[in-house]
Design a protein around this motif. Structure first.
Motif, short mmCIF file in Angstrom:
data_model
loop_
_atom_site.label_atom_id
_atom_site.label_comp_id
_atom_site.label_asym_id
_atom_site.label_seq_id
_atom_site.Cartn_x
_atom_site.Cartn_y
_atom_site.Cartn_z
N PRO A 1 -10.31 -11.32 6.96
CA PRO A 1 -9.88 -10.11 7.68
C PRO A 1 -9.35 -10.45 9.06
N LEU A 2 -8.29 -9.75 9.44
CA LEU A 2 -7.72 -9.92 10.78
C LEU A 2 -8.16 -8.81 11.72
N GLN A 3 -8.03 -7.55 11.27
CA GLN A 3 -8.43 -6.43 12.10
C GLN A 3 -8.53 -5.17 11.24
N ALA A 4 -9.28 -4.20 11.74
CA ALA A 4 -9.34 -2.88 11.15
C ALA A 4 -8.49 -1.95 12.00
N LEU A 5 -7.68 -1.13 11.35
CA LEU A 5 -6.78 -0.23 12.05
C LEU A 5 -7.33 1.20 11.96
N PRO A 6 -7.82 1.76 13.07
CA PRO A 6 -8.51 3.05 13.01
C PRO A 6 -7.58 4.22 12.73
N GLU A 7 -6.28 4.08 13.03
CA GLU A 7 -5.35 5.18 12.84
C GLU A 7 -4.47 4.94 11.62
N GLY A 8 -4.00 6.02 11.04
CA GLY A 8 -3.08 5.91 9.91
C GLY A 8 -2.60 7.28 9.49
N PRO A 9 -1.38 7.39 8.99
CA PRO A 9 -0.85 8.70 8.63
C PRO A 9 -1.45 9.29 7.36
N GLY A 10 -2.18 8.49 6.59
CA GLY A 10 -2.79 9.00 5.36
C GLY A 10 -1.83 8.93 4.19
N VAL A 11 -1.85 9.97 3.36
CA VAL A 11 -1.02 9.98 2.15
C VAL A 11 0.46 10.04 2.53
N LEU A 12 1.23 9.12 1.95
CA LEU A 12 2.66 9.06 2.21
C LEU A 12 3.48 9.69 1.09
N ALA B 1 -1.92 -0.78 3.22
CA ALA B 1 -1.48 0.31 2.35
C ALA B 1 -2.11 0.17 0.97
N VAL B 2 -2.24 1.29 0.28
CA VAL B 2 -2.77 1.28 -1.09
C VAL B 2 -1.91 2.17 -1.97
N ILE B 3 -1.75 1.74 -3.21
CA ILE B 3 -1.13 2.55 -4.25
C ILE B 3 -2.19 2.82 -5.30
N GLN B 4 -2.41 4.09 -5.60
CA GLN B 4 -3.37 4.50 -6.62
C GLN B 4 -2.61 5.11 -7.80
N LEU B 5 -2.97 4.69 -8.98
CA LEU B 5 -2.32 5.16 -10.20
C LEU B 5 -3.37 5.69 -11.16
N GLU C 1 0.79 8.22 -15.09
CA GLU C 1 0.83 9.68 -15.12
C GLU C 1 0.83 10.29 -13.73
N SER C 2 0.12 9.66 -12.78
CA SER C 2 0.06 10.17 -11.40
C SER C 2 0.02 8.99 -10.44
N VAL C 3 0.68 9.17 -9.28
CA VAL C 3 0.77 8.11 -8.27
C VAL C 3 0.47 8.70 -6.90
N VAL C 4 -0.35 7.99 -6.12
CA VAL C 4 -0.60 8.35 -4.72
C VAL C 4 -0.45 7.07 -3.89
N GLU C 5 0.40 7.12 -2.88
CA GLU C 5 0.57 5.99 -1.97
C GLU C 5 0.09 6.40 -0.59
N SER C 6 -0.73 5.56 0.04
CA SER C 6 -1.34 5.93 1.32
C SER C 6 -1.33 4.77 2.30
N LEU C 7 -1.36 5.14 3.57
CA LEU C 7 -1.60 4.20 4.66
C LEU C 7 -2.76 4.79 5.46
N PRO C 8 -3.98 4.59 4.98
CA PRO C 8 -5.12 5.34 5.52
C PRO C 8 -5.64 4.79 6.83
N ALA C 9 -6.32 5.65 7.57
CA ALA C 9 -7.06 5.20 8.74
C ALA C 9 -8.25 4.37 8.28
N GLY C 10 -8.62 3.38 9.10
CA GLY C 10 -9.74 2.53 8.75
C GLY C 10 -9.38 1.38 7.84
N ARG C 11 -8.08 1.25 7.52
CA ARG C 11 -7.66 0.17 6.63
C ARG C 11 -7.84 -1.19 7.31
#
Length: 301
Positions: A147-158, A242-246, A267-277
């Protein structure tokens, strides 16, 4: 019958011819969180959780926190502080008592991992899981990272959708790791899949495939898919967080040469850049990763 093995799992074990090996390995599965497992959990900054949402769709979600946010709470229970990021497909399921869940804690620093499956109970500030199956896995196909760092901010679901965008397809082709949630009558399981970049094959915006590499011989994931085709994938981008959920359905093809390929229908896709990543270093690839080109054969179901 070993309690961890339902008829779907047994059918796959018998087809591959590993029942004796599976019986031997399966004796390590039990409901107790041993001291070594408790110590391992206390060091981890993330946990992958698989469950079904209110519509019955299966998902895998990534939870993060300072080490200690996941801890053993007695011999047969773990507690997780916090929960999924805002907009996560499992934000509702991980607050409902009695939800079957599968979890996997994986440490890229040491190539160690453990799985714990059970039933969720909400607690103040998070949730607990009453353990039913606890076991460790070998380090095969795990890429080493730090791990390099944790990023506390993020826009969430993209993005949300029912098919893969061109950029998401490129991200999946470049992936060396993903997590898969599956289910059957005895609960939910979350597992890891790894390989060299390109081991995930994108056949179309609606279909993926990957080779099923030799593992511990239990075939819990393929056994669940034989019983219930629902599956959820979590594909992390380790360098951005970032994470991609399928969510979709999967089936296993068995090749004449003994190889196996899993085909996943999106069937369903969610892409996110969450806080705390968490942002990680580039990988040191597992020496167990097979050459990607060696797994392009025809299969039969």
């Amino acid at each position: 019958m070993i309690r961890a093995y339902h008829p779907g799992t047994r059918a796959v074990q018998d087809r591959v011819g590993v029942r004796e090996l599976a019986d031997h390995v399966g004796r390590s599965i039990g409901p107790v969180v041993k001291d070594v497992a408790a110590a391992f959990l206390a060091l981890q900054p993330f946990l992958v959780v698989g469950a079904a949402d209110a519509r019955g769709r299966l998902w895998a979600s990534l939870l993060t926190g300072a080490p200690g946010f996941v801890r053993a709470d007695g011999a047969r229970r773990i507690t997780v502080n916090g929960g999924p990021a805002a907009g996560d497909p499992l934000s509702g399921a991980l607050g409902r008592a009695g939800t079957p869940v599968g979890t996997i804690a994986l440490d890229p620093r040491t190539r160690r991992r453990m799985r714990l499956n059970g039933t969720l109970e909400p607690v103040p500030g998070g949730f607990a899981v009453e353990a039913e199956q606890v076991f460790a896995n070998c380090p095969k196909y795990l890429q080493k990272r730090h791990p390099l760092q944790a990023l506390p901010e993020g826009p969430g679901v993209l993005l949300r959708g029912d098919s893969l965008t061109p950029a998401q397809q490129d991200a999946l082709r470049a992936a060396d790791t993903f997590f898969v949630a599956t289910t059957a009558e005895d609960g939910v399981d979350a597992s890891h899949r790894g390989g060299g970049p390109g081991f995930v094959r994108v056949r179309s915006p609606h279909e993926l495939a990957w080779p099923d590499y030799p593992g511990n011989g239990m075939f819990l994931t393929l056994g669940n898919l034989a019983a219930d085709p629902r599956a959820g994938l979590l594909v992390p981008d380790w360098e951005t967080g970032a994470v991609i959920q399928l969510s979709g359905r999967a089936r296993t093809g068995f090749g004449a040469d003994g190889g196996r390929t899993v085909t996943f229908t999106v069937e369903s896709v969610v892409e996110s850049l969450p806080a705390g990543r968490i942002v990680w270093t580039p990988p040191e690839y597992s020496p167990a990763n097979p050459p990607v080109a060696a797994h392009r054969g025809s299969t039969t179901t």
